[in-house]
Write an enzyme that holds these catalytic residues in place. Structure first.
Site, short mmCIF file in Angstrom:
data_model
loop_
_atom_site.label_atom_id
_atom_site.label_comp_id
_atom_site.label_asym_id
_atom_site.label_seq_id
_atom_site.Cartn_x
_atom_site.Cartn_y
_atom_site.Cartn_z
N GLY A 184 26.55 36.55 21.35
CA GLY A 184 27.01 35.81 22.68
C GLY A 184 27.36 36.72 23.70
N HIS A 232 34.11 43.82 27.76
CA HIS A 232 35.39 43.17 28.11
C HIS A 232 36.24 42.70 26.72
CE1 HIS A 232 31.64 40.75 28.18
NE2 HIS A 232 32.44 39.58 27.81
P1 5GP Z 1 30.64 37.17 26.87
O1 5GP Z 1 29.66 35.97 26.96
O2 5GP Z 1 29.98 38.30 27.47
O3 5GP Z 1 31.44 37.56 25.76
O4 5GP Z 1 31.94 36.70 28.11
C1 5GP Z 1 31.51 36.67 29.51
C2 5GP Z 1 32.72 35.80 29.95
O5 5GP Z 1 32.84 36.03 31.17
C3 5GP Z 1 32.40 34.37 29.74
O6 5GP Z 1 33.63 33.62 29.15
C4 5GP Z 1 32.03 33.88 31.30
O7 5GP Z 1 32.79 32.57 31.41
C5 5GP Z 1 32.96 34.92 32.03
N1 5GP Z 1 32.27 35.08 33.40
C6 5GP Z 1 30.92 35.18 33.83
N2 5GP Z 1 30.94 35.18 34.75
C7 5GP Z 1 32.34 35.44 35.64
C8 5GP Z 1 32.66 35.42 36.70
O8 5GP Z 1 32.12 35.70 37.82
N3 5GP Z 1 34.29 35.50 36.93
C9 5GP Z 1 34.80 35.45 35.97
N4 5GP Z 1 36.26 35.05 36.20
N5 5GP Z 1 34.63 35.02 34.63
C10 5GP Z 1 33.15 35.08 34.41
#
Ligand code: 5GP
Ligand code: ZN
Length: 112
Positions: free
Chosen positions: A91, A98
């Site tokens: 995911g 992060h």
């Molecule tokens: P991953 O799926 O990579 O673990 O998490 C990425 C997270 O980044 C997701 O929960 C998504 O909602 C968040 N996200 C993606 N683009 C943005 C953005 O432009 N701003 C913010 N605040 N969150 C974002």
């Protein structure tokens, strides 16, 4: 900074975000698609791709842990879950490492 990295752009202030905590090494902001009443992302200011990449930079790694603690203190969280997704298969969708900090609802174990 990679041209297309959305979190580098947030750290640089080029894309707006709701700031929760900031220090020398890390920046924390609200997730735009929250999965819990509190859903904060904590990122190193430096572009590192994923957790193994972060582990190769001890200052950034320790800084990110301090950032997670800073979020918990700022929001007065006593109970919270911290998630690092590593790889698209589980995911990870943004390849700037992060930590997800989630709180404010019951959490099941194991996570889905
Ligand atoms: P991953 O799926 O990579 O673990 O998490 C990425 C997270 O980044 C997701 O929960 C998504 O909602 C968040 N996200 C993606 N683009 C943005 C953005 O432009 N701003 C913010 N605040 N969150 C974002
Ligand atoms: Zn980046």
């Amino acid at each position: 900074m990679p041209e297309d990295c959305v979190f580098c752009k947030i750290v640089a202030g080029e894309i707006p975000a709701t700031s929760v905590y900031a220090d020398q090494h890390s920046y924390a902001f609200a997730d735009t698609n929250p999965q819990a009443p509190t859903h904060v992302l904590v990122v190193p200011r430096k572009h590192l791709q994923d957790l193994p990449d972060l582990a190769g930079d001890p200052a950034a790694g320790a800084g990110l842990l301090a950032g997670i603690r800073g979020v918990a203190e700022q929001l007065r969280l006593s109970d919270f879950r911290t998630v690092f997704n590593t790889g698209a298969g589980v995911g990870q969708s943004v390849f700037h490492v992060h930590a997800h900090v989630l709180a404010g609802r019951p959490m099941t174990w194991p996570p889905g």
